[in-house]
Design an enzyme around this catalytic site. Structure first.
Site, mmCIF file in Angstrom:
data_model
loop_
_atom_site.group_PDB
_atom_site.id
_atom_site.type_symbol
_atom_site.label_atom_id
_atom_site.label_comp_id
_atom_site.label_asym_id
_atom_site.label_seq_id
_atom_site.Cartn_x
_atom_site.Cartn_y
_atom_site.Cartn_z
ATOM 1 N N GLN A 162 -74.296 56.273 -30.972
ATOM 2 C CA GLN A 162 -75.100 55.546 -29.986
ATOM 3 C C GLN A 162 -76.190 56.467 -29.423
ATOM 4 O O GLN A 162 -75.909 57.572 -28.947
ATOM 5 C CB GLN A 162 -74.183 55.050 -28.847
ATOM 6 N N ASP A 222 -76.827 52.492 -39.467
ATOM 7 C CA ASP A 222 -78.038 52.242 -38.675
ATOM 8 C C ASP A 222 -79.291 52.316 -39.549
ATOM 9 O O ASP A 222 -80.364 51.883 -39.128
ATOM 10 C CB ASP A 222 -78.158 53.296 -37.556
ATOM 11 N N LYS A 256 -70.287 46.156 -29.663
ATOM 12 C CA LYS A 256 -70.242 46.385 -31.111
ATOM 13 C C LYS A 256 -68.789 46.462 -31.586
ATOM 14 O O LYS A 256 -68.420 45.847 -32.589
ATOM 15 C CB LYS A 256 -70.968 47.697 -31.459
#
Ligand code: NDP
Length: 295
Positions: free
Chosen positions: A99, A122, A55
């Site tokens: 994460q 997200d 990412k």
């Protein structure tokens, strides 16, 4: 019958990434703004390390700034909340990605809820979840958004289509159900207690597999000419003892029945990060009160 069209997620992801790079450039030139994304990794799980490095690499490739935060695996929830609080206040940081999964001492829902909803790239914050189900504007979870782009590449108008999603997680199944409803599909969400799953799958014009069960969906579960989106990523031991990635669908069999299908790897997976970059661009523009540059 001819084999299904294979939907090339790598190609669509590369196109979206290039598009975001250009739009990021416009933002820099016209408004002197550079989007920033903070990636928070707690602990040293090797798979999470790989995901987060990937990412971070892609963030810099499109000209955004990556702020990597590595935290010890025994960090307390209170200390992690303090880190998120600092990132929330930093105006250079437009997106915050924590994460998952987090170590057991930390309650994930508390962490997700502590992220400023405008920086929640997200799309997991309760305000963004609510916005999605209300039909309001908000940040949409990346994997479901990626699935919709892939479906759109083979079928522009989903009105009246029957969609079946196998899997009801908060990150894939549920938000995808909302997006398909918005697109006027009739949606059924299946899970581990669903009866007659093969029959239900056979009713689907659009079948999405997101159960995390290697090759569970057989060729004869698929309606002829269906669009099949395989979200699953599973490791399977081959005869020579090595691991190979497979999806939730028996790909070779499905290829003979479906109209279009995503492969694993190279289908939904690459789209997720591209959609994360898109969310960061959108979040940055909203926070700065500027229009998101056109593609
Ligand atoms: P979860 O484990 O959170 O959810 C799995 C869902 O599938 C649950 O709703 C579960 O039902 C359902 N399920 C499991 N087994 C069966 C079964 N035999 N029959 C019917 N339903 C079943 O998984 P995620 O949503 O996080 O991920 C799903 C898959 O997608 C995984 O392989 C994951 O690696 C992959 N993934 C891929 C991404 C990408 O970028 N391509 C991103 C995210 C995930 P119940 O709720 O009843 O337990």
């Amino acid at each position: 019958m001819a084999d299904a069209c294979i939907i090339d997620g790598k190609k669509f992801s590369a196109e979206l990434q290039e598009d975001i790079k250009q739009r990021t450039n416009i933002l820099k030139k016209e408004h002197k703004i550079i989007p920033g994304l903070a990636t928070v990794l707690v602990g040293e799980d090797p798979a999470s390390e790989v995901y987060i490095k990937n990412k971070e690499k892609r963030i810099t490739e499109v000209g955004m700034v990556s702020y990597g935060k590595r935290l010890p695996k025994d960090i307390s929830e209170k200390d992690l909340l303090a880190v998120i609080g600092t990132l929330n206040k930093n105006p250079d940081i437009n997106g915050i990605l924590v994460q998952l999964p987090l170590p057991h001492q930390i309650f994930e829902k508390n962490i997700i809820a502590s992220i400023n909803a405008h920086k929640d790239v997200d799309g997991f914050h309760p305000l963004n979840v609510g916005a999605l189900s209300n039909g309001n504007e908000g940040l949409v979870p990346c994997t479901p958004r990626g699935c919709m782009i892939l479906i759109d590449s083979v079928c522009r108008d989903l009105t009246s289509k029957t969609a079946v999603i196998v899997g009801r997680s908060n990150i894939v199944g549920k938000p995808l159900a909302q997006l398909l409803l918005r697109a006027n599909c009739t949606v059924t969400v299946a899970h581990s207690h669903t009866k007659d799953l093969p029959d239900l799958c056979r009713s689907a014009d659009i079948l999405i597999a997101a159960a995390g069960q290697p090759e569970m969906i057989k060729g004869d579960w698929i309606k002829p000419k269906a669009i099949v989106i395989d979200v699953g990523i599973n490791r399977k031991k081959t005869q020579n003892g090595t691991n190979r990635l497979v999806g939730d669908v028996d790909f070779e069999k499905a290829l003979k029945v479906a109209e279009a299908i995503t492969p694993v790897p190279g289908g939904v997976g690459p789209m997720t990060i591209a959609c994360l970059l898109e969310n960061t661009l959108i979040a940055c523009c909203l926070q700065n009160g500027v229009k998101v540059p056109d593609a």
